[in-house]
Write an enzyme that holds these catalytic residues in place. Structure first.
Site, mmCIF file in Angstrom:
data_model
loop_
_atom_site.group_PDB
_atom_site.id
_atom_site.type_symbol
_atom_site.label_atom_id
_atom_site.label_comp_id
_atom_site.label_asym_id
_atom_site.label_seq_id
_atom_site.Cartn_x
_atom_site.Cartn_y
_atom_site.Cartn_z
ATOM 1 N N THR A 27 0.862 -1.185 0.000
ATOM 2 C CA THR A 27 0.000 0.000 0.000
ATOM 3 C C THR A 27 0.898 1.234 0.000
ATOM 4 O O THR A 27 2.099 1.146 0.237
ATOM 5 C CB THR A 27 -0.910 0.051 1.245
ATOM 6 O OG1 THR A 27 -0.099 0.273 2.422
ATOM 7 C CG2 THR A 27 -1.698 -1.239 1.413
ATOM 8 N N ALA A 56 3.248 -1.025 4.728
ATOM 9 C CA ALA A 56 2.572 0.198 5.161
ATOM 10 C C ALA A 56 3.608 1.316 5.195
ATOM 11 O O ALA A 56 4.638 1.186 5.864
ATOM 12 C CB ALA A 56 1.954 -0.001 6.537
ATOM 13 N N ILE A 82 7.360 -2.217 7.116
ATOM 14 C CA ILE A 82 7.389 -0.757 7.072
ATOM 15 C C ILE A 82 8.028 -0.300 5.763
ATOM 16 O O ILE A 82 9.163 -0.654 5.444
ATOM 17 C CB ILE A 82 8.161 -0.174 8.272
ATOM 18 C CG1 ILE A 82 7.623 -0.749 9.589
ATOM 19 C CG2 ILE A 82 8.062 1.354 8.261
ATOM 20 C CD1 ILE A 82 6.127 -0.570 9.792
ATOM 21 N N LYS A 83 7.264 0.485 5.023
ATOM 22 C CA LYS A 83 7.717 0.989 3.723
ATOM 23 C C LYS A 83 8.376 2.349 3.941
ATOM 24 O O LYS A 83 7.758 3.276 4.482
ATOM 25 C CB LYS A 83 6.515 1.101 2.790
ATOM 26 C CG LYS A 83 6.834 1.113 1.318
ATOM 27 C CD LYS A 83 5.526 1.031 0.529
ATOM 28 C CE LYS A 83 5.746 0.965 -0.951
ATOM 29 N NZ LYS A 83 4.445 0.981 -1.668
ATOM 30 N N VAL A 84 9.622 2.453 3.504
ATOM 31 C CA VAL A 84 10.461 3.612 3.800
ATOM 32 C C VAL A 84 11.031 4.159 2.488
ATOM 33 O O VAL A 84 11.455 3.384 1.624
ATOM 34 C CB VAL A 84 11.618 3.196 4.743
ATOM 35 C CG1 VAL A 84 12.540 4.366 5.026
ATOM 36 C CG2 VAL A 84 11.075 2.610 6.040
#
Length: 213
Positions: A27, A56, A82-84
């Site tokens: 997402t 996310a 965790i999307k960074v």
């Protein structure tokens, strides 16, 4: 190569899950905004359906903010990734998450050097964007090949997610070039099933069967 779906739409995720091919979900803030729902609530709904990785994305631009956001997101479910963003501050956060055992997906990767830096910071996944590179006349698929070769030479375990997928050809070529995962919009995912000869074959089998009854 595994399939993730790139969406925050619950019906699309449910359908892809029912097909038995879904290994995860990605997402981003834009996809969630389209759904007009609480970000955290939607993530809870998604993780109740999908047991694989659910990416996310954080929206802070400094490492401390990303870490604080990411730690809260990681509490939602154990399969939250965790999307960074691929920035110096982002990689500081990736290092911190890696030390805490929190999975990360470094997004907006456009060069092999960026992918290598992200991997060395401890990223679980890197996401090179094929379609956006194509848009500016660069070869996104060649980037997949280069990253895969570098990771193979150096024994790097970070997985490559082919992102910004625009059409079925991207999926085929990403698989051939060594991507571990393709994260695919629902529309493109459904296009992968289609071929006119498949439809014609089914129609012929049914017609032949009905004639002999």
């Amino acid at each position: 190569m595994k399939f993730f779906i790139d969406t925050a739409n619950l019906e699309e995720i449910k359908h892809a899950h029912e097909l038995g091919i879904l290994a995860g979900v990605t997402t981003n803030p834009s996809l969630v905004a389209k759904e007009n729902v609480s970000f955290h609530d939607r993530l809870r709904e998604i993780t109740s359906i999908v047991s694989g990785s659910v990416s996310a994305e954080v929206i802070s631009t400094d490492a401390a903010g990303m870490i604080a956001e990411g730690e809260e997101l990681a509490k939602i479910a154990p399969n939250i990734t965790i999307k960074v963003p691929m920035t110096p501050e982002g990689l500081k956060a990736v290092k911190a998450f890696s030390e805490k055992g929190i999975q990360t997906n470094v997004t907006l990767v456009f060069t092999a050097n960026q992918a290598l830096l992200a991997a060395r910071a401890g990223a679980t996944y890197v996401s090179p964007f094929l379609g956006r590179l194509d848009d500016i006349g660069h070869n996104g698929l060649e980037l997949i090949s280069t990253i895969a070769e570098i990771f193979n030479i150096h024994g790097i375990e970070t997985e490559i997610i082919a992102a910004s997928i625009r059409h079925p050809h991207h999926v085929t070529e990403a698989a051939l070039r060594g991507a571990h995962i393709a994260t695919v919009p629902y529309k493109v995912l459904m296009q992968l099933f289609n071929h006119p000869l498949t439809d014609q074959g089914i129609e012929k089998f049914l017609a032949d069967w009905n004639r002999q009854k």
